[in-house]
Design a protein around this motif. Structure first.
Motif, PDB file in Angstrom:
ATOM      1  N   VAL A  96      16.147  -2.970 -60.119  1.00 41.85           N
ATOM      2  CA  VAL A  96      15.966  -2.071 -61.245  1.00 41.85           C
ATOM      3  C   VAL A  96      14.814  -1.113 -60.950  1.00 41.85           C
ATOM      4  O   VAL A  96      13.704  -1.545 -60.634  1.00 41.85           O
ATOM      5  N   LYS A  97      15.098   0.171 -61.062  1.00 39.13           N
ATOM      6  CA  LYS A  97      14.078   1.199 -60.835  1.00 39.13           C
ATOM      7  C   LYS A  97      13.702   1.800 -62.186  1.00 39.13           C
ATOM      8  O   LYS A  97      14.498   2.507 -62.805  1.00 39.13           O
ATOM      9  N   ALA A  98      12.508   1.467 -62.642  1.00 39.20           N
ATOM     10  CA  ALA A  98      12.045   1.949 -63.944  1.00 39.20           C
ATOM     11  C   ALA A  98      10.571   2.310 -63.848  1.00 39.20           C
ATOM     12  O   ALA A  98       9.798   1.636 -63.171  1.00 39.20           O
ATOM     13  N   ASP A  99      10.180   3.381 -64.551  1.00 39.58           N
ATOM     14  CA  ASP A  99       8.781   3.791 -64.513  1.00 39.58           C
ATOM     15  C   ASP A  99       7.940   2.940 -65.467  1.00 39.58           C
ATOM     16  O   ASP A  99       8.456   2.256 -66.350  1.00 39.58           O
ATOM     17  N   GLU A 100       6.622   3.002 -65.271  1.00 40.53           N
ATOM     18  CA  GLU A 100       5.703   2.172 -66.040  1.00 40.53           C
ATOM     19  C   GLU A 100       5.799   2.437 -67.530  1.00 40.53           C
ATOM     20  O   GLU A 100       5.786   1.504 -68.342  1.00 40.53           O
ATOM     21  N   ARG A 101       5.914   3.692 -67.910  1.00 41.54           N
ATOM     22  CA  ARG A 101       5.960   4.012 -69.336  1.00 41.54           C
ATOM     23  C   ARG A 101       7.204   3.417 -69.989  1.00 41.54           C
ATOM     24  O   ARG A 101       7.149   2.861 -71.096  1.00 41.54           O
ATOM     25  N   THR A 102       8.341   3.507 -69.314  1.00 44.89           N
ATOM     26  CA  THR A 102       9.576   2.929 -69.844  1.00 44.89           C
ATOM     27  C   THR A 102       9.437   1.420 -70.015  1.00 44.89           C
ATOM     28  O   THR A 102       9.827   0.857 -71.038  1.00 44.89           O
ATOM     29  N   GLU A 135      17.275   7.152 -67.879  1.00 41.72           N
ATOM     30  CA  GLU A 135      17.171   7.547 -69.283  1.00 41.72           C
ATOM     31  C   GLU A 135      15.773   7.302 -69.826  1.00 41.72           C
ATOM     32  O   GLU A 135      15.408   7.774 -70.910  1.00 41.72           O
ATOM     33  N   GLY A 136      14.974   6.530 -69.077  1.00 35.68           N
ATOM     34  CA  GLY A 136      13.585   6.289 -69.450  1.00 35.68           C
ATOM     35  C   GLY A 136      13.453   5.595 -70.786  1.00 35.68           C
ATOM     36  O   GLY A 136      14.110   4.590 -71.060  1.00 35.68           O
ATOM     37  N   ILE A 137      12.601   6.142 -71.647  1.00 35.70           N
ATOM     38  CA  ILE A 137      12.338   5.527 -72.950  1.00 35.70           C
ATOM     39  C   ILE A 137      13.464   5.767 -73.941  1.00 35.70           C
ATOM     40  O   ILE A 137      13.484   5.171 -75.015  1.00 35.70           O
ATOM     41  N   ASP A 138      14.406   6.639 -73.595  1.00 31.36           N
ATOM     42  CA  ASP A 138      15.457   7.024 -74.539  1.00 31.36           C
ATOM     43  C   ASP A 138      16.632   6.055 -74.459  1.00 31.36           C
ATOM     44  O   ASP A 138      17.755   6.406 -74.085  1.00 31.36           O
ATOM     45  N   PRO A 159       2.898  14.674 -81.593  1.00 36.18           N
ATOM     46  CA  PRO A 159       2.139  15.796 -81.029  1.00 36.18           C
ATOM     47  C   PRO A 159       1.412  15.345 -79.767  1.00 36.18           C
ATOM     48  O   PRO A 159       0.174  15.298 -79.708  1.00 36.18           O
ATOM     49  N   ALA A 160       2.196  14.973 -78.750  1.00 31.41           N
ATOM     50  CA  ALA A 160       1.657  14.338 -77.556  1.00 31.41           C
ATOM     51  C   ALA A 160       1.870  15.223 -76.334  1.00 31.41           C
ATOM     52  O   ALA A 160       2.770  16.076 -76.319  1.00 31.41           O
ATOM     53  N   PRO A 161       1.097  15.015 -75.279  1.00 33.35           N
ATOM     54  CA  PRO A 161       1.277  15.799 -74.048  1.00 33.35           C
ATOM     55  C   PRO A 161       2.472  15.343 -73.214  1.00 33.35           C
ATOM     56  O   PRO A 161       2.757  15.934 -72.173  1.00 33.35           O
ATOM     57  N   VAL A 162       3.152  14.299 -73.648  1.00 33.93           N
ATOM     58  CA  VAL A 162       4.355  13.818 -72.971  1.00 33.93           C
ATOM     59  C   VAL A 162       5.525  13.896 -73.951  1.00 33.93           C
ATOM     60  O   VAL A 162       5.333  13.953 -75.162  1.00 33.93           O
ATOM     61  N   ASP A 163       6.735  13.895 -73.403  1.00 41.40           N
ATOM     62  CA  ASP A 163       7.915  13.933 -74.256  1.00 41.40           C
ATOM     63  C   ASP A 163       8.075  12.595 -74.957  1.00 41.40           C
ATOM     64  O   ASP A 163       7.932  11.531 -74.342  1.00 41.40           O
ATOM     65  N   THR A 164       8.359  12.626 -76.252  1.00 43.13           N
ATOM     66  CA  THR A 164       8.568  11.405 -77.027  1.00 43.13           C
ATOM     67  C   THR A 164       9.937  11.476 -77.701  1.00 43.13           C
ATOM     68  O   THR A 164      10.514  12.557 -77.823  1.00 43.13           O
ATOM     69  N   PRO A 165      10.470  10.330 -78.147  1.00 45.40           N
ATOM     70  CA  PRO A 165      11.816  10.335 -78.730  1.00 45.40           C
ATOM     71  C   PRO A 165      11.905  11.209 -79.976  1.00 45.40           C
ATOM     72  O   PRO A 165      10.946  11.301 -80.754  1.00 45.40           O
ATOM     73  N   PRO A 166      13.049  11.829 -80.204  1.00 47.60           N
ATOM     74  CA  PRO A 166      13.235  12.620 -81.417  1.00 47.60           C
ATOM     75  C   PRO A 166      13.232  11.759 -82.675  1.00 47.60           C
ATOM     76  O   PRO A 166      13.010  12.253 -83.779  1.00 47.60           O
ATOM     77  N   LEU A 192       3.773   5.461 -83.265  1.00 50.93           N
ATOM     78  CA  LEU A 192       2.933   6.646 -83.432  1.00 50.93           C
ATOM     79  C   LEU A 192       2.096   6.903 -82.179  1.00 50.93           C
ATOM     80  O   LEU A 192       1.182   7.727 -82.196  1.00 50.93           O
ATOM     81  N   SER A 193       2.444   6.200 -81.097  1.00 53.64           N
ATOM     82  CA  SER A 193       1.652   6.275 -79.873  1.00 53.64           C
ATOM     83  C   SER A 193       2.573   6.390 -78.661  1.00 53.64           C
ATOM     84  O   SER A 193       3.785   6.260 -78.775  1.00 53.64           O
ATOM     85  N   TYR A 194       1.967   6.606 -77.515  1.00 54.51           N
ATOM     86  CA  TYR A 194       2.700   6.609 -76.250  1.00 54.51           C
ATOM     87  C   TYR A 194       1.860   5.872 -75.214  1.00 54.51           C
ATOM     88  O   TYR A 194       0.641   5.739 -75.359  1.00 54.51           O
ATOM     89  N   TRP A 195       2.531   5.370 -74.173  1.00 55.09           N
ATOM     90  CA  TRP A 195       1.809   4.676 -73.120  1.00 55.09           C
ATOM     91  C   TRP A 195       1.328   5.688 -72.084  1.00 55.09           C
ATOM     92  O   TRP A 195       2.123   6.441 -71.514  1.00 55.09           O
ATOM     93  N   ASP A 196       0.024   5.701 -71.865  1.00 51.95           N
ATOM     94  CA  ASP A 196      -0.569   6.610 -70.894  1.00 51.95           C
ATOM     95  C   ASP A 196      -0.702   5.884 -69.554  1.00 51.95           C
ATOM     96  O   ASP A 196      -1.472   4.924 -69.441  1.00 51.95           O
ATOM     97  N   GLU A 197       0.055   6.319 -68.565  1.00 53.63           N
ATOM     98  CA  GLU A 197       0.092   5.629 -67.282  1.00 53.63           C
ATOM     99  C   GLU A 197      -1.212   5.765 -66.501  1.00 53.63           C
ATOM    100  O   GLU A 197      -1.534   4.913 -65.671  1.00 53.63           O
ATOM    101  N   LYS A 198      -1.965   6.831 -66.748  1.00 53.42           N
ATOM    102  CA  LYS A 198      -3.219   7.022 -66.011  1.00 53.42           C
ATOM    103  C   LYS A 198      -4.289   6.038 -66.474  1.00 53.42           C
ATOM    104  O   LYS A 198      -5.055   5.513 -65.665  1.00 53.42           O
ATOM    105  N   SER A 199      -4.349   5.796 -67.764  1.00 54.94           N
ATOM    106  CA  SER A 199      -5.393   4.910 -68.289  1.00 54.94           C
ATOM    107  C   SER A 199      -4.892   3.511 -68.611  1.00 54.94           C
ATOM    108  O   SER A 199      -5.660   2.652 -69.042  1.00 54.94           O
ATOM    109  N   ASP A 200      -3.587   3.254 -68.390  1.00 61.30           N
ATOM    110  CA  ASP A 200      -2.996   1.941 -68.685  1.00 61.30           C
ATOM    111  C   ASP A 200      -3.283   1.497 -70.107  1.00 61.30           C
ATOM    112  O   ASP A 200      -3.778   0.391 -70.357  1.00 61.30           O
ATOM    113  N   GLN A 201      -2.931   2.353 -71.079  1.00 60.99           N
ATOM    114  CA  GLN A 201      -3.188   1.997 -72.467  1.00 60.99           C
ATOM    115  C   GLN A 201      -2.305   2.828 -73.396  1.00 60.99           C
ATOM    116  O   GLN A 201      -1.763   3.866 -73.015  1.00 60.99           O
TER     117      GLN A 201
END
Length: 914
Positions: free
Chosen positions: A210-216, A750-753, A824-831, A859-868
């Motif tokens: 399974v190939k999945a990114d950290e945020r997913t 499809e990532g988080i979607d 209102p995030a710097p990354v794409d979030t679900p509609p 109301l949040s997103y996972w930031d891969e750079k800061s692991d939080q």
């Protein structure tokens, strides 16, 4: 994969010692008795563990963490009698206790509705009761470890194991899963969350990468496990698949860094049965307990040697043992040994019925076809291959032998009363594990007659055919070359076979179909002979779907040659005349390269695609019954099971689609009841019937629960925990790279979607949306208010409140669902993503103010750079409604900038030292 379990006679010595530690008696080579200060229940679990660990030899520690492959009943890890350590006696789940020991209550336990049905209730209190019943019955059937809940996100709408889990949304899974875990562990039983991680398909499940990114991983697949950990989870089970190139049970990042480190899991990690593929690597990666493997273990003597060589430190071995022992002490396994106490079948069955009633989803009810009124009916036709038995359930390790069962036919008859004539017709052949195989439906048994060998016998050819029996004569060999005499001969109603894992004794078999002996579960070959006679003149497509070579001979000539190097279908058209007999010979061999993997068994189906207006005798009989009846209730079924195949389409198997259309054509009052653990395609017949109920696998009280819904004794309140697409192509995961994967790699592009998020993002309209479900009453939503309260915290708490009124004429429950829009995030979030829900029961005309606190992760997103997790400030859309697509109220909330921005919602112990 599972191995056959075993019974161990367990001797537990309970010695209560004063808190002051007494000196140990040194054990002799013969195993002399020792004092057991760890049996002092007034000490903490941590203190008791430390005392016991000091008394264990190196060999005992290794034995303790290694599964016993020699057991016969139950998945045990041996205890140590010398030290009073009880065996870990594991029970499969998660829909009930799979009792493997025939000496324990005739192997019976309460068959609950499948977890996907529990998810459809959207009821955390029901989840707690569900878990408590499982824990209680595990304990009272001699088990102290329960292998559930399943927390695998339903990524694929056709997933064969979707029924074992809690839907496609991480918040819904998290809420219900946590309540389930607490319920199980309110008894002296350890719950086991499975399968960690990204175990979302059965096709190639043993090998897929399974190939999945950290945020997913963090935003979707980890969340239910994290919630279970916060609920006090005792154990987790790692899966067979690879995660970004590393086997799940070897995955240091996923086991040590993430689960034990970030998420703070202090329980133990066990392998799935046979999923451990290494010795030192898995031990150092964080695996704590190796369950019995097939055909051998990777630990035991190998682990002992690795410790002595320094490849695995003694400190790591002590950590493994301590994690297990501490959970055993903490959950009461030492102080309350599991027993064989007769379970209360009546009371537990009543709870199974209540959950089944709350889980059924009314998908369609045109012109208020439902509820039925027995006073206005004279006759009901009950139709469906399994409508006359109570065994409609998922297969595999979750199959439960029920204490009793109520079939849909029995439930409807009892509720309708003596004044209503309720008659039954199957309408199609029984549903079996063969129906998991992709490809056209099997040729109905009514078209087939078996060959009868000549009296003296002949090596090739048969003299006559048995017109009084349906099916084909089947001959089976336990080799792939038809060598020697067949080891099993009988009449198969259809050639629709799926052996191997699906044919073990714990799998769901139809009571109407004779099982094939398990000695044919690996390498085998078979030949079927007889005749086929078409019910009408026309052009037919005949097919062979198989893994391994399958050949179809008609009138002695090779008609189809399906190579079967992988699971595939070959079909060919032919014109057949009504009633004209053609001799049939089908030869099958497990000669695919895939059969080098012993997990696979024989897979073949003799299929057909008849002209549109053709009906076989089973359908004709059902049509005639429906024509004479006031109402027709068609109970359909899919076969879903753990194993190694996902059907990969959403059609009803074994000609049931054709059955629905034929019955609906003669009776406009046709109700379809679907018993499945996954989404089902309805596009071909949805508009032909007025009413559809999604009943799931409803457990042993399925018939009573269904009757109560049909006749309005219970107002349906279930909501879909998964999206039902129009068909398998109209989904967010419809590419080959996504499923089943290419060259062994499954791309979670499809990532988080996942689920409804993907449908929303891609603008794909489903047949029935996530969260959808009708009622016999109506509800009005009004006066939406939102509030964000920071109160000096690093992040805001958001509440949504509204008025809910029952505007109908009967009492009913509504699931109020709150979704957040794009952040209102710097990354794409679900509609749109589920942020909170509440199930509210109201009497007619009554109103209630409903307040729901939103989940901060929505109301949040996972930031891969800061692991939080990061909660961005700004305006967030709020949607409130009865499903993800049925939004009744819209608003917004403004999230103020958090103090120490960027630090919010950080996971505990971001990285753990290894």
């Amino acid at each position: 994969m599972r191995v056959k379990p075993l019974v161990i006679r367990l001797t537990v010595v309970a010695v209560m010692i004063a808190m002051v530690m007494a000196p140990f008696n040194t054990s002799s080579a013969e195993g002399a008795a020792v004092d057991k200060p760890w049996m002092n229940a007034s000490l903490s679990a941590k203190e008791r563990t430390a005392l016991l660990l000091k008394s264990m030899t190196l060999e005992e520690k290794v034995d303790f963490v290694t599964g016993d492959v020699n057991n016969n009943y139950g998945f045990y890890n041996e205890g140590i009698e010398r030290l009073g350590i009880p065996a870990l006696k594991m029970a499969d789940g998660p829909a009930g206790i799979r009792v493997a020991n025939p000496d324990v209550q005739d192997k019976q336990a309460t068959a609950l509705p499948a977890p996907i049905a529990l998810a459809a209730s959207w009821d955390t209190e029901a989840a707690s009761q569900y878990g408590d019943l499982l824990g209680k019955e595990a304990y009272n059937t001699t088990h102290n470890v329960f292998l559930g809940p399943g927390l695998d996100i339903a990524r694929l709408p056709w997933g064969s194991r979707n029924f074992e889990s809690l839907g496609e949304d991480p918040l819904l899974q998290s809420k219900l899963g946590a309540a389930y875990v607490k319920g199980v562990q309110s008894n002296p039983v350890i719950a086991t969350a499975k399968h960690y991680l990204l175990n979302n398909q059965e096709t190639e499940r043993f090998t897929t990468n399974v190939k999945a990114d950290e945020r997913t991983i963090q935003e979707v697949y980890l969340r239910p496990f994290e919630s279970a950990v916060q609920a006090g989870l005792g154990a987790a089970m790692c899966s067979f698949n690879k995660i970004n190139g590393v086997a799940a049970c070897d995955n240091d990042e996923m086991l040590n860094d993430v689960l034990k480190g970030q998420k703070g899991f202090d329980g133990f990690i066990m392998s799935d049965y046979g999923a451990n593929v290494s010795t030192a690597t898995s031990a150092n990666a964080g695996l704590d307990l190796e369950t019995p493997g097939v055909p051998y273990n990777m630990w035991g003597d190998k682990l002992l040697a690795a410790v002595k060589k320094g490849e695995v430190s003694e400190e790591r071995l002590d950590d493994m043992v301590s994690r297990i022992l501490q959970q055993m002490f903490e959950k009461g396994l030492f102080d309350h040994p599991a027993k064989n106490n007769l379970i209360d079948a009546k009371a537990d069955g009543a709870l199974a019925r209540k959950i089944a009633e709350d889980s059924m989803v009314l998908l369609q009810n045109n012109n208020n076809m439902l509820p039925l009124s027995a006073d206005k009916l004279k006759s009901i036709a009950v139709i469906g291959p399994d409508a006359d038995n109570g065994s409609a359930a998922g297969g595999g390790s979750s199959k439960v032998n029920p204490t009793y069962s109520v079939s849909p036919l029995k439930g409807i008859r009892e509720r309708a009363g003596n004044d209503v004539d309720v008659k039954y017709a199957p309408g199609s052949d029984p549903i079996t594990a063969g129906d998991i195989i992709p490809g056209p439906s099997a040729v109905p048994s009514s078209l087939l007659h078996p060959a009868v060998p000549e009296e003296k016998g002949a090596s090739v050819g048969y003299a006559t055919y048995d017109e009084g029996e349906n099916g084909l004569r089947g001959e089976y060999w336990d080799n792939a070359a038809m060598e020697g005499s067949p080891g099993f001969v009988h009449t198969d109603k259809q050639v629709n076979m799926n052996l191997g894992f699906y044919n073990f004794d714990f799998n769901a078999r139809s009571p109407k179909v004779d099982p094939v002996p398990t000695k044919f579960n690996s390498m085998m070959s078979a030949r079927w002979t007889g005749v086929i006679a078409a019910p009408e003149t026309g052009e037919y497509k005949l097919s062979i779907s198989s893994m391994g070579s399958g050949k179809l001979y008609l009138d002695g000539e090779l008609f189809i040659d399906n190579k079967g190097t992988k699971l595939e279908t070959t079909e060919k058209s032919i014109t057949l005349k009504k009633g004209e007999q053609h001799s049939v010979r089908i030869e099958y061999r497990t000669d695919s390269p895939n059969f080098d993997d012993s997990d696979y068994g024989g897979m073949i189906r003799f299929g057909w695609e008849p002209p549109a207006d053709v009906q076989d005798k089973l359908i004709k009989d059902a049509v005639e019954l429906a024509r004479k009846s006031d109402v027709a209730v068609i109970v359909t079924r899919t076969y879903d099971s753990e194993g190694y195949v996902d059907r990969s389409d959403l059609e009803l198997p074994n000609n049931q689609d054709r059955l629905i259309k034929a019955v609906a054509a003669v009776n406009p009052k046709t109700i379809v009841v679907q018993m499945s653990g996954r989404a089902v395609e309805m596009d071909g017949w949805q508009h032909d019937v007025p009413a559809i109920i999604q009943a799931w696998y409803a457990g042993q009280e399925q018939g009573s629960a269904l009757a109560h819904i049909l006749f309005g004794d219970v107002n349906p309140s279930g909501k879909l925990p998964v999206t039902f697409p129009v068909n398998e192509k109209a989904t967010p995961v419809s590419s080959e790279a996504q499923f089943p994967g290419i060259n062994g790699n499954g791309d979670y592009s499809e990532g988080i979607d996942v689920g409804y998020r993907g449908y929303e993002k891609e603008g794909i309209k489903p047949a029935f949306a996530f969260g959808y479900g009708l009622s016999y009453t109506t509800f009005n939503y009004s006066n939406l208010k939102t509030k964000a309260d920071k109160s000096g915290k690093k992040e805001s708490t958001v509440e949504v409140s509204l008025n809910l009124r029952n505007t109908g004429k009967v009492s009913g429950s509504e699931v109020v669902q709150v979704y957040t829009g794009k952040l209102p995030a710097p990354v794409d979030t679900p509609p749109k993503q589920l942020a909170g829900f509440a199930k509210i029961k109201l009497e007619p005309g009554k109103q209630q103010r409903v307040t729901i606190q939103l989940d901060n992760k929505a109301l949040s997103y996972w930031d891969e750079k800061s692991d939080q997790w990061v909660m961005p400030s700004g305006e967030v859309p709020i949607y409130v409604g009865s499903s993800s697509a049925d939004i009744r109220l819209e608003g917004k909330v403004t999230i103020p900038e958090a103090k120490n921005a960027g630090k919010g919602n950080q996971d505990k112990n971001s990285k753990q030292a290894k």
